[in-house]
Design a protein around this motif. Structure first.
Motif, PDB file in Angstrom:
ATOM      1  N   ARG A 296       0.838  -1.198   0.000  1.00  0.00           N
ATOM      2  CA  ARG A 296       0.000   0.000   0.000  1.00  0.00           C
ATOM      3  C   ARG A 296       0.875   1.252   0.000  1.00  0.00           C
ATOM      4  O   ARG A 296       1.839   1.345   0.765  1.00  0.00           O
TER       5      ARG A 296
ATOM      6  N   SER B 191      -3.583   4.746  -1.623  1.00  0.00           N
ATOM      7  CA  SER B 191      -4.608   5.346  -0.784  1.00  0.00           C
ATOM      8  C   SER B 191      -4.337   6.833  -0.751  1.00  0.00           C
ATOM      9  O   SER B 191      -3.358   7.288  -0.164  1.00  0.00           O
TER      10      SER B 191
ATOM     11  N   LEU C 145      -3.336   1.169   6.978  1.00  0.00           N
ATOM     12  CA  LEU C 145      -2.889   0.587   5.708  1.00  0.00           C
ATOM     13  C   LEU C 145      -1.621  -0.236   5.870  1.00  0.00           C
ATOM     14  O   LEU C 145      -1.301  -1.072   5.046  1.00  0.00           O
TER      15      LEU C 145
ATOM     16  N   TRP D  47     -11.077  -2.382   4.422  1.00  0.00           N
ATOM     17  CA  TRP D  47      -9.698  -2.837   4.569  1.00  0.00           C
ATOM     18  C   TRP D  47      -9.474  -3.402   5.969  1.00  0.00           C
ATOM     19  O   TRP D  47      -9.701  -2.725   6.970  1.00  0.00           O
TER      20      TRP D  47
END
Ligand code: WT7
Length: 662
Positions: free
Chosen positions: A141, A167, A185, A484
């Motif tokens: 990520r 993101s 994340l 997530w």
């Protein structure tokens, strides 16, 4: 369900006098689609979407269109593609390399860049090579915290090219909010800039990243774009300049195809709890949805149109209709960095005139602001290039709709009022230009292939003229694939209130013609200037302040921003009034800005010795909302202490309601 939702609220009266605008001629959607598009899609939605997906470039075709194990969907199972190739390489390969992808307009006057598809391919390839050098691999990520500059798009596409979900975190979020997202994340790489421009003044972004990373030791690399030239803190070994790392890379990068369900991005959004949800979108279905809706809803002709979504790439609107939809269709877009009045209140209209913008997509809150500024700013400019207007983000009031049509659209441009959410990925309810008869304030009808129902508390469909909860009844390609790191929360939040149906959190009704109207959120989510903000999240922030005992936050209706944040706060000790009270209120507002971001700052904070509660101890938010909007209080006998409310109400009226400036 609130009465306001159940009876369709003030809309009922309005509908009596609603005007209808039949679809004008000259829109391609009519020719390529026509009214029969709805029947075709309804006959077999899954097959219809598969037909749309053929418009993308697949390295390997899918074996199965949809695998639906409620609430988990996989679209285009077995198919392989690369999102970045679909947005860039294939247009260059088709001979459109010299077509402009973006006319970028910076906030400072004259600061512009023209980026063709050839340029974009080179920029994305170099950035992808740089990320590879920095060790980014598929599945990693990458957090992106950038202003509205081309590098934001380039960074997103470079991640997509590597199968590394990005993101993007809106620049208006604070260091703390940023840290929370980076940790959730578990991102190791952050892409940011020294700052951005906001009404001429450089704002700090790197400084927020530095503060956030004190809490995120796992982040090993920060790639920094130089935008403003301001001095920034620097951590050797961790911080790298974009221009030093990206510019020296090879301009070619050989992409790899990924599974259709490869995560493409995670976008955080507010829900009914204090913790934002990381909404996960994947590749094949999402691209199919945004490309199809962009093409049909906006009637896009890639070789002719100049398309402008006036939003920030930090929100889903920017992801779907500045980046992925328009680029998948090979369109030319405007990307504007600044606020609508940077350099004058006619800034937008100068852009429309100069670039001959043909399609404009924006939010009702902005339309109302432009309306407030007056028509004279538009009158000075030639807006005749415009042929279609869009609205998104909140219900559009009929007055704003009519003003938009008359003054921006010169009475000739159809308006598409598009309802969707971060979770839906793309547009779900909307007219089609050239096909649908529109009405000021109505989103009218589901997009082809989308199933909608409106139900009461028991899940029973309500008839025309009655309000209820908006449900999405069938899976759709752009749907979120989950939250997530929290599959259970995904099921609970969206799929359990009405078993097996997607619960959107909005109220809606159909009028006597069967046309759809959106009635606003029915949960604790506010919509402030088109920004989605959780009441719970702000309450949580307020209670985190040492002086606060208890806090209740409501969204009060506001003529410009749609809703405004109003907080009722009880404080420790004897309470504070006078100067000390004012100072505390200032401090609390600054505190909310620090914890969440300036966008969440309450318009007004009322300090009160107690909050109104039911006998069972629940804070009466409905009543507080009435107080905040100066409505009559009605029956307060279920309250623990009616005098509390009367006292708050008096205080509110005395303070004039809107004394605090955002
Ligand atoms: C919420 C989703 C869609 C991208 C930007 C916002 C409200 C959105 C409309 C519309 C009435 C609308 C809903 C929805 N909303 N568009 N055309 N008419 N309401 O995305 O931040 O996820 O917010 O915005 O309440 O649930 P978001």
């Amino acid at each position: 369900m609130s009465d306001a939702i159940a009876d369709g609220g003030a809309l009922s009266a309005l509908l009596q006098e609603t005007r209808k605008f039949p679809p004008p001629d000259g829109f391609a959607a009519k020719a390529v689609a026509g009214p029969e598009i709805y029947a075709e899609a309804a006959a077999d939605p899954v097959a219809w979407w598969a037909e749309q997906a053929k418009g993308l470039q697949w390295e390997t075709p899918w074996d199965q269109v949809l695998d639906w194990d409620v609430p988990f969907a996989r679209w285009f199972v077995g198919g392989r593609l690369n999102a970045s190739v679909n947005c860039v390489d294939r247009h260059v390969a088709a001979g459109h390399g010299d077509r402009v992808a973006f006319h970028w307009v910076g906030e400072p006057e004259g600061d512009t860049r023209t980026i063709t598809y050839d340029d974009l391919l080179e920029m994305v390839s170099k950035a992808a090579n740089a990320l590879v050098e920095l060790g980014v691999q598929a599945e990693d990520r990458v957090a992106i915290y950038l202003p509205m500059i081309p590098e934001a798009v380039v960074a997103m596409l470079a991640c997509a090219r590597l199968g590394a979900p990005h993101s993007v975190i809106f620049g208006g979020f604070s260091a703390e909010a940023l840290a929370g997202r980076i940790l959730d994340l578990d991102a190791r790489v952050v892409i940011t800039a020294d700052g951005g421009f906001r009404r001429g003044a450089p704002s700090g972004l790197k400084v927020n990243v530095d503060e956030a990373l004190e809490q995120c030791p796992a982040v090993r690399t920060v790639l920094v774009v130089r935008r403003t030239g301001q001095d920034v803190g620097w951590q050797d070994g961790r911080d790298l300049w974009w221009h030093e790392v990206v510019d020296r890379q090879s301009p070619s990068h050989t992409p790899e195809a990924f599974d259709a369900e490869q995560p493409l991005y995670i976008m955080y959004t507010s829900g009914t709890t204090a913790k934002p949800k990381g909404i996960l979108h994947t590749t094949g279905g999402y691209l199919t949805h945004v490309a199809t809706t962009h093409r049909l809803v906006f009637d896009v002709k890639p070789d002719q149109d100049i398309f402008w979504t006036a939003a920030d790439v930090g929100w889903v609107t920017g992801h779907s209709y500045i980046v992925y939809g328009p680029l998948a269709n090979g369109t030319t877009s405007i990307m504007y960095e600044g606020l609508p009045d940077a350099g004058g209140r006619d800034r937008w209209w100068r852009i429309v005139e100069e670039y001959k913008v043909s399609i404009l997509y924006t939010a009702p809150t902005t339309i109302r602001t432009l309306m407030k500024w007056g028509e004279e700013h538009l009158a000075k400019h030639d807006l005749s290039s415009l042929r279609l207007l869009g609205s998104v983000g909140e219900p559009i009031n009929p007055e704003a709709w009519m003003w938009y049509r008359t003054n921006v659209g010169g009475g000739r441009c159809p308006i598409v009022d598009t309802w969707w959410q971060t979770e839906t990925g793309g547009i779900m309810i909307t007219p089609l230009p050239g096909v649908t008869t529109t009405k000021p304030g109505a989103a009218v009808t589901p997009f082809p292939g989308i199933g909608v129902d409106i139900v009461d508390n028991d899940g029973v469909s309500v008839g025309n003229g009655q309000g209820g909860y908006l449900l999405l009844t069938d899976p759709w390609p752009g749907m979120l694939r989950g939250i997530w790191g929290d599959p259970e929360r995904y099921r609970d939040t969206y799929w359990s209130r009405f078993e097996g149906k997607y619960f959107a959190g909005d109220g809606a009704k159909r009028d006597d013609d069967g046309d759809l109207w959106l009635l606003g959120r029915i949960d604790d989510v506010m919509n402030v200037s088109g920004h989605r903000i959780s009441t719970t999240e702000i309450e949580h922030a307020l209670v985190g302040h040492p002086a606060v005992v208890e806090a209740a936050v409501v969204g009060a209706s506001d003529p410009t921003t749609g809703q405004a944040v109003v907080a009722f706060v009880t404080v420790k000790g004897e309470g504070v009034d006078g100067e000390a009270g004012k100072a505390l209120v200032d401090d609390l507002r600054a505190h909310v800005a620090k914890v969440i971001g300036p966008i969440a700052k309450p318009r007004q904070i009322l300090l009160s010795p107690e909050l109104p509660k039911t006998r069972s101890g629940k804070i009466m938010r409905r009543l507080l909302r009435d107080v905040a909007e100066h409505r009559d209080l009605g029956d307060v006998t279920t309250l623990l202490d009616p005098t509390v409310v009367n006292m708050i109400d008096t205080q509110m009226r005395e303070s004039g309601g809107t004394d605090e400036e955002g």
